[in-house]
Design a protein around this motif. Structure first.
Motif, PDB file in Angstrom:
ATOM      1  N   GLY A  32     -11.059  19.784   1.665  1.00 11.05           N
ATOM      2  CA  GLY A  32     -11.119  21.072   0.991  1.00 11.05           C
ATOM      3  C   GLY A  32     -10.063  22.047   1.455  1.00 11.05           C
ATOM      4  O   GLY A  32     -10.237  23.250   1.338  1.00 11.05           O
ATOM      5  N   LEU A  33      -8.954  21.544   1.978  1.00 15.06           N
ATOM      6  CA  LEU A  33      -7.896  22.411   2.475  1.00 15.06           C
ATOM      7  C   LEU A  33      -6.672  22.416   1.571  1.00 15.06           C
ATOM      8  O   LEU A  33      -5.595  22.812   1.981  1.00 15.06           O
ATOM      9  CB  LEU A  33      -7.473  21.959   3.879  1.00 15.06           C
ATOM     10  CG  LEU A  33      -8.513  22.108   4.976  1.00 15.06           C
ATOM     11  CD1 LEU A  33      -8.008  21.492   6.256  1.00 15.06           C
ATOM     12  CD2 LEU A  33      -8.861  23.561   5.191  1.00 15.06           C
ATOM     13  N   ASP A  34      -6.814  21.974   0.328  1.00 10.51           N
ATOM     14  CA  ASP A  34      -5.653  21.894  -0.544  1.00 10.51           C
ATOM     15  C   ASP A  34      -5.342  23.207  -1.248  1.00 10.51           C
ATOM     16  O   ASP A  34      -4.208  23.454  -1.612  1.00 10.51           O
ATOM     17  CB  ASP A  34      -5.821  20.777  -1.574  1.00 10.51           C
ATOM     18  CG  ASP A  34      -7.057  20.943  -2.425  1.00 10.51           C
ATOM     19  OD1 ASP A  34      -7.996  21.618  -1.973  1.00 10.51           O
ATOM     20  OD2 ASP A  34      -7.093  20.393  -3.535  1.00 10.51           O
ATOM     21  N   ASP A  35      -6.334  24.071  -1.449  1.00 11.90           N
ATOM     22  CA  ASP A  35      -6.095  25.333  -2.132  1.00 11.90           C
ATOM     23  C   ASP A  35      -7.136  26.344  -1.681  1.00 11.90           C
ATOM     24  O   ASP A  35      -8.265  25.982  -1.335  1.00 11.90           O
ATOM     25  CB  ASP A  35      -6.165  25.138  -3.646  1.00 11.90           C
ATOM     26  CG  ASP A  35      -5.579  26.300  -4.414  1.00 11.90           C
ATOM     27  OD1 ASP A  35      -4.897  27.144  -3.791  1.00 11.90           O
ATOM     28  OD2 ASP A  35      -5.790  26.365  -5.622  1.00 11.90           O
ATOM     29  N   LEU A  48     -11.600  31.464   8.889  1.00  7.43           N
ATOM     30  CA  LEU A  48     -10.764  30.514   9.619  1.00  7.43           C
ATOM     31  C   LEU A  48     -10.222  29.439   8.688  1.00  7.43           C
ATOM     32  O   LEU A  48      -9.044  29.073   8.750  1.00  7.43           O
ATOM     33  CB  LEU A  48     -11.556  29.879  10.762  1.00  7.43           C
ATOM     34  CG  LEU A  48     -10.769  28.945  11.666  1.00  7.43           C
ATOM     35  CD1 LEU A  48      -9.636  29.699  12.342  1.00  7.43           C
ATOM     36  CD2 LEU A  48     -11.669  28.322  12.699  1.00  7.43           C
ATOM     37  N   LYS A  49     -11.072  28.956   7.802  1.00  5.85           N
ATOM     38  CA  LYS A  49     -10.637  27.941   6.848  1.00  5.85           C
ATOM     39  C   LYS A  49      -9.616  28.516   5.870  1.00  5.85           C
ATOM     40  O   LYS A  49      -8.641  27.862   5.528  1.00  5.85           O
ATOM     41  CB  LYS A  49     -11.844  27.381   6.099  1.00  5.85           C
ATOM     42  CG  LYS A  49     -11.583  26.080   5.405  1.00  5.85           C
ATOM     43  CD  LYS A  49     -12.875  25.474   4.905  1.00  5.85           C
ATOM     44  CE  LYS A  49     -12.646  24.117   4.310  1.00  5.85           C
ATOM     45  NZ  LYS A  49     -13.869  23.509   3.816  1.00  5.85           N
ATOM     46  N   GLY A  54      -3.956  28.986   4.164  1.00  9.15           N
ATOM     47  CA  GLY A  54      -2.796  29.865   4.008  1.00  9.15           C
ATOM     48  C   GLY A  54      -1.615  29.411   4.859  1.00  9.15           C
ATOM     49  O   GLY A  54      -0.471  29.433   4.409  1.00  9.15           O
ATOM     50  N   LEU A  55      -1.895  28.975   6.081  1.00  4.38           N
ATOM     51  CA  LEU A  55      -0.835  28.466   6.945  1.00  4.38           C
ATOM     52  C   LEU A  55      -0.212  27.204   6.372  1.00  4.38           C
ATOM     53  O   LEU A  55       1.008  27.051   6.342  1.00  4.38           O
ATOM     54  CB  LEU A  55      -1.373  28.181   8.350  1.00  4.38           C
ATOM     55  CG  LEU A  55      -0.396  27.512   9.310  1.00  4.38           C
ATOM     56  CD1 LEU A  55       0.741  28.462   9.649  1.00  4.38           C
ATOM     57  CD2 LEU A  55      -1.109  27.048  10.556  1.00  4.38           C
ATOM     58  N   LEU A  56      -1.049  26.301   5.869  1.00  5.13           N
ATOM     59  CA  LEU A  56      -0.540  25.057   5.298  1.00  5.13           C
ATOM     60  C   LEU A  56       0.283  25.311   4.041  1.00  5.13           C
ATOM     61  O   LEU A  56       1.254  24.602   3.776  1.00  5.13           O
ATOM     62  CB  LEU A  56      -1.695  24.104   5.000  1.00  5.13           C
ATOM     63  CG  LEU A  56      -2.383  23.535   6.230  1.00  5.13           C
ATOM     64  CD1 LEU A  56      -3.662  22.813   5.842  1.00  5.13           C
ATOM     65  CD2 LEU A  56      -1.457  22.610   6.990  1.00  5.13           C
ATOM     66  N   GLN A  57      -0.090  26.316   3.270  1.00  5.72           N
ATOM     67  CA  GLN A  57       0.694  26.657   2.077  1.00  5.72           C
ATOM     68  C   GLN A  57       1.981  27.383   2.452  1.00  5.72           C
ATOM     69  O   GLN A  57       3.026  27.149   1.848  1.00  5.72           O
ATOM     70  CB  GLN A  57      -0.131  27.514   1.128  1.00  5.72           C
ATOM     71  CG  GLN A  57      -1.224  26.749   0.434  1.00  5.72           C
ATOM     72  CD  GLN A  57      -2.066  27.626  -0.475  1.00  5.72           C
ATOM     73  OE1 GLN A  57      -1.962  28.838  -0.457  1.00  5.72           O
ATOM     74  NE2 GLN A  57      -2.917  26.993  -1.268  1.00  5.72           N
ATOM     75  N   ALA A  58       1.935  28.238   3.456  1.00  3.33           N
ATOM     76  CA  ALA A  58       3.121  29.003   3.844  1.00  3.33           C
ATOM     77  C   ALA A  58       4.181  28.111   4.488  1.00  3.33           C
ATOM     78  O   ALA A  58       5.384  28.338   4.310  1.00  3.33           O
ATOM     79  CB  ALA A  58       2.728  30.118   4.802  1.00  3.33           C
TER      80      ALA A  58
END
Length: 83
Positions: A32-35, A48-49, A54-58
């Motif tokens: 569930g960390l794709d968007d 936190l999630k 946001g970090l993974l997208q940035a």
């Protein structure tokens, strides 16, 4: 190996590389960390999630500069012999 600015730079570069290789649809969607919209709760309920997403997208915007820094680091290591 001493503790130096070069060591900190290489550690940060390795960490950024590790975040860049995570594929959003194949790996991160399982957790569930794709968007941000797929967190399952509002960002205020799971801060936190939401920050992790946001970090993974940035970090995806850093792809080209990280490639250049990788090349620069490899050239630097080859010239100086792994200083």
């Amino acid at each position: 190996m001493g503790f130096s600015i070069l060591s900190l730079f290489k550690a940060g570069l390795l960490f950024t590389n590790s975040l860049l290789i995570l594929h959003r649809r194949r790996f991160l969607a399982k957790y569930g960390l794709d968007d941000v919209a797929n967190i399952g709760a509002s960002p205020s309920e799971a801060p936190l999630k939401a920050q992790a997403v946001g970090l993974l997208q940035a970090v995806q915007y850093l792809r080209v500069p990280v490639i250049a820094l990788n090349l620069l680091t490899v050239v630097f290591e080859v010239i100086l012999g792994g200083a």
